[in-house]
Design a protein around this motif. Structure first.
Motif, PDB file in Angstrom:
ATOM      1  N   GLN A   1       0.815  -1.214   0.000  1.00  0.00           N
ATOM      2  CA  GLN A   1       0.000   0.000   0.000  1.00  0.00           C
ATOM      3  C   GLN A   1       0.845   1.258   0.000  1.00  0.00           C
ATOM      4  O   GLN A   1       0.402   2.313  -0.463  1.00  0.00           O
ATOM      5  CB  GLN A   1      -0.939  -0.005   1.206  1.00  0.00           C
ATOM      6  CG  GLN A   1      -2.075  -1.004   1.098  1.00  0.00           C
ATOM      7  CD  GLN A   1      -3.036  -0.943   2.274  1.00  0.00           C
ATOM      8  OE1 GLN A   1      -2.752  -0.315   3.285  1.00  0.00           O
ATOM      9  NE2 GLN A   1      -4.172  -1.606   2.140  1.00  0.00           N
ATOM     10  N   GLU A   2       2.065   1.177   0.498  1.00  0.00           N
ATOM     11  CA  GLU A   2       2.956   2.335   0.476  1.00  0.00           C
ATOM     12  C   GLU A   2       3.269   2.765  -0.943  1.00  0.00           C
ATOM     13  O   GLU A   2       3.592   3.930  -1.195  1.00  0.00           O
ATOM     14  CB  GLU A   2       4.255   2.014   1.222  1.00  0.00           C
ATOM     15  CG  GLU A   2       4.110   2.006   2.737  1.00  0.00           C
ATOM     16  CD  GLU A   2       5.428   1.782   3.433  1.00  0.00           C
ATOM     17  OE1 GLU A   2       6.458   1.672   2.735  1.00  0.00           O
ATOM     18  OE2 GLU A   2       5.439   1.719   4.678  1.00  0.00           O
ATOM     19  N   ASP A   3       3.198   1.826  -1.875  1.00  0.00           N
ATOM     20  CA  ASP A   3       3.456   2.124  -3.285  1.00  0.00           C
ATOM     21  C   ASP A   3       2.174   2.414  -4.052  1.00  0.00           C
ATOM     22  O   ASP A   3       2.163   2.435  -5.288  1.00  0.00           O
ATOM     23  CB  ASP A   3       4.196   0.962  -3.956  1.00  0.00           C
ATOM     24  CG  ASP A   3       5.644   0.860  -3.479  1.00  0.00           C
ATOM     25  OD1 ASP A   3       6.202   1.908  -3.121  1.00  0.00           O
ATOM     26  OD2 ASP A   3       6.192  -0.250  -3.465  1.00  0.00           O
ATOM     27  N   GLY A   4       1.067   2.619  -3.330  1.00  0.00           N
ATOM     28  CA  GLY A   4      -0.185   2.989  -3.989  1.00  0.00           C
ATOM     29  C   GLY A   4      -0.992   1.835  -4.526  1.00  0.00           C
ATOM     30  O   GLY A   4      -1.891   2.034  -5.344  1.00  0.00           O
ATOM     31  N   GLY A   5      -0.691   0.633  -4.073  1.00  0.00           N
ATOM     32  CA  GLY A   5      -1.442  -0.532  -4.546  1.00  0.00           C
ATOM     33  C   GLY A   5      -1.960  -1.363  -3.389  1.00  0.00           C
ATOM     34  O   GLY A   5      -1.992  -0.918  -2.245  1.00  0.00           O
ATOM     35  N   ASP A   6      -2.351  -2.570  -3.699  1.00  0.00           N
ATOM     36  CA  ASP A   6      -2.804  -3.489  -2.662  1.00  0.00           C
ATOM     37  C   ASP A   6      -2.704  -4.904  -3.198  1.00  0.00           C
ATOM     38  O   ASP A   6      -2.515  -5.123  -4.400  1.00  0.00           O
ATOM     39  CB  ASP A   6      -4.243  -3.182  -2.243  1.00  0.00           C
ATOM     40  CG  ASP A   6      -4.554  -3.708  -0.844  1.00  0.00           C
ATOM     41  OD1 ASP A   6      -3.702  -4.416  -0.272  1.00  0.00           O
ATOM     42  OD2 ASP A   6      -5.644  -3.419  -0.329  1.00  0.00           O
ATOM     43  N   ILE A   7      -2.821  -5.854  -2.301  1.00  0.00           N
ATOM     44  CA  ILE A   7      -2.759  -7.266  -2.656  1.00  0.00           C
ATOM     45  C   ILE A   7      -3.966  -7.960  -2.055  1.00  0.00           C
ATOM     46  O   ILE A   7      -4.247  -7.801  -0.874  1.00  0.00           O
ATOM     47  CB  ILE A   7      -1.433  -7.892  -2.173  1.00  0.00           C
ATOM     48  CG1 ILE A   7      -1.343  -9.359  -2.575  1.00  0.00           C
ATOM     49  CG2 ILE A   7      -1.242  -7.706  -0.668  1.00  0.00           C
ATOM     50  CD1 ILE A   7       0.037  -9.953  -2.339  1.00  0.00           C
ATOM     51  N   TYR A   8      -4.705  -8.679  -2.886  1.00  0.00           N
ATOM     52  CA  TYR A   8      -5.908  -9.380  -2.442  1.00  0.00           C
ATOM     53  C   TYR A   8      -5.665 -10.892  -2.442  1.00  0.00           C
ATOM     54  O   TYR A   8      -5.083 -11.438  -3.378  1.00  0.00           O
ATOM     55  CB  TYR A   8      -7.090  -9.073  -3.370  1.00  0.00           C
ATOM     56  CG  TYR A   8      -7.626  -7.666  -3.265  1.00  0.00           C
ATOM     57  CD1 TYR A   8      -7.356  -6.864  -2.169  1.00  0.00           C
ATOM     58  CD2 TYR A   8      -8.403  -7.145  -4.293  1.00  0.00           C
ATOM     59  CE1 TYR A   8      -7.852  -5.575  -2.082  1.00  0.00           C
ATOM     60  CE2 TYR A   8      -8.907  -5.843  -4.215  1.00  0.00           C
ATOM     61  CZ  TYR A   8      -8.622  -5.071  -3.102  1.00  0.00           C
ATOM     62  OH  TYR A   8      -9.113  -3.782  -3.019  1.00  0.00           O
ATOM     63  N   PHE A   9      -6.112 -11.529  -1.388  1.00  0.00           N
ATOM     64  CA  PHE A   9      -6.047 -12.989  -1.325  1.00  0.00           C
ATOM     65  C   PHE A   9      -7.227 -13.570  -2.089  1.00  0.00           C
ATOM     66  O   PHE A   9      -8.373 -13.181  -1.883  1.00  0.00           O
ATOM     67  CB  PHE A   9      -6.083 -13.451   0.133  1.00  0.00           C
ATOM     68  CG  PHE A   9      -6.182 -14.938   0.299  1.00  0.00           C
ATOM     69  CD1 PHE A   9      -5.079 -15.745   0.071  1.00  0.00           C
ATOM     70  CD2 PHE A   9      -7.382 -15.530   0.672  1.00  0.00           C
ATOM     71  CE1 PHE A   9      -5.173 -17.129   0.228  1.00  0.00           C
ATOM     72  CE2 PHE A   9      -7.486 -16.902   0.835  1.00  0.00           C
ATOM     73  CZ  PHE A   9      -6.377 -17.708   0.608  1.00  0.00           C
TER      74      PHE A   9
END
Length: 267
Positions: free
Chosen positions: A167-175
């Protein structure tokens, strides 16, 4: 521009916002609206086509999950995302708790889009509209009674160790899911991470290494693809096949031509 005389009282902000600031890691942009004063900061991401906007006010509630809007049709639940898609050149909007990540098309330029995006953000916060509708969503990493011990550990690591860094890079990861048969964890990279060339490096060197280190049952991490991405890859494969066939045909034609030329010369 329509907002110059109505929503904004300070033309100096427009001149400042129009400057090329893409080379700065953290650019302070002052945006003034009639209702309140906003100090919006923008920050680069690893994806040159994605830019983070920090309005200095909450975007999503602290307990809520991030939201990804890959196209205009998906924005029915978010008036803010729907508003930002009005800017010509915006291809994707991603909302975090404190930031808004906007992804532009390859053919557009931030110096053109940024003033419009700033205007819409200020206008939106002045309106008092909710960022998202009241429909509650369950985070993808919420541990349920149906989850196995392995899945619960995967979700815990994703939520506490991996997600904050992404999230620090402006994104996210979804499981998405875990396949116990082959030990593969399926995830989805969204926001600025979607379509970013460095996302595969993040996936292997960061996510996969950490999960495999703490959870022996995990053997690999793979990314779930959107339907559009799958179609694009299929089209590229078809193009490669056509190109290879054409190259092979040209090679045969060239060989046949030189052979017939040599035969006529011997006569």
């Amino acid at each position: 521009a329509e907002y110059m005389g109505t929503e904004f009282e300070h033309s100096s902000m427009l001149a400042f916002a129009r400057r090329r600031t893409h080379g700065l890691s953290n650019t302070l942009i002052r945006a003034f609206s009639q209702a309140q004063q906003l100090f919006i900061t923008t920050q680069e991401t690893p994806n040159l086509n994605s830019l983070q906007f920090f309005p200095g006010l909450p975007v999503l509630p602290k307990q809520s999950s991030t939201l990804d809007f890959p196209d205009f049709k998906s924005t029915q639940r978010s008036p803010l995302a729907r508003t930002l898609f009005k800017v010509n050149g915006v291809e994707r909007v991603f909302l975090g708790q404190e930031f808004i990540t906007v992804t532009k098309s390859n053919s557009s330029y931030w110096e053109d889009l940024k003033p419009q995006i700033l205007s819409y953000i200020c206008t939106f916060y002045s309106s008092g509209e909710p960022v998202v509708s009241d429909k509650a969503i369950n985070p993808d990493t919420e541990i349920t009674e149906q989850d196995t011990e392995v899945v619960a550990m995967i979700k815990e690591l994703l939520d506490t160790r991996i997600r904050p860094a992404v999230q620090e890079d402006g994104g996210d990861i979804y499981f998405d899911h875990f396949s116990p048969e082959d030990g593969v964890v399926w995830i989805k990279m969204v926001g600025s991470c979607s379509g970013c060339s460095s996302s595969s490096v993040t996936l292997k060197n960061g996510v996969e290494n950490m999960l495999m280190h703490y959870i022996p049952e995990v053997r690999e991490v793979r990314q779930v693809e959107d339907a559009l991405e799958q179609i694009n890859e299929e089209e590229f494969r078809k193009f490669d096949e056509i190109a290879e066939a054409a190259a092979a045909h040209d090679s045969c034609s060239s060989h046949g031509h030189s052979h017939s030329h040599g035969h006529s010369h011997s006569q």
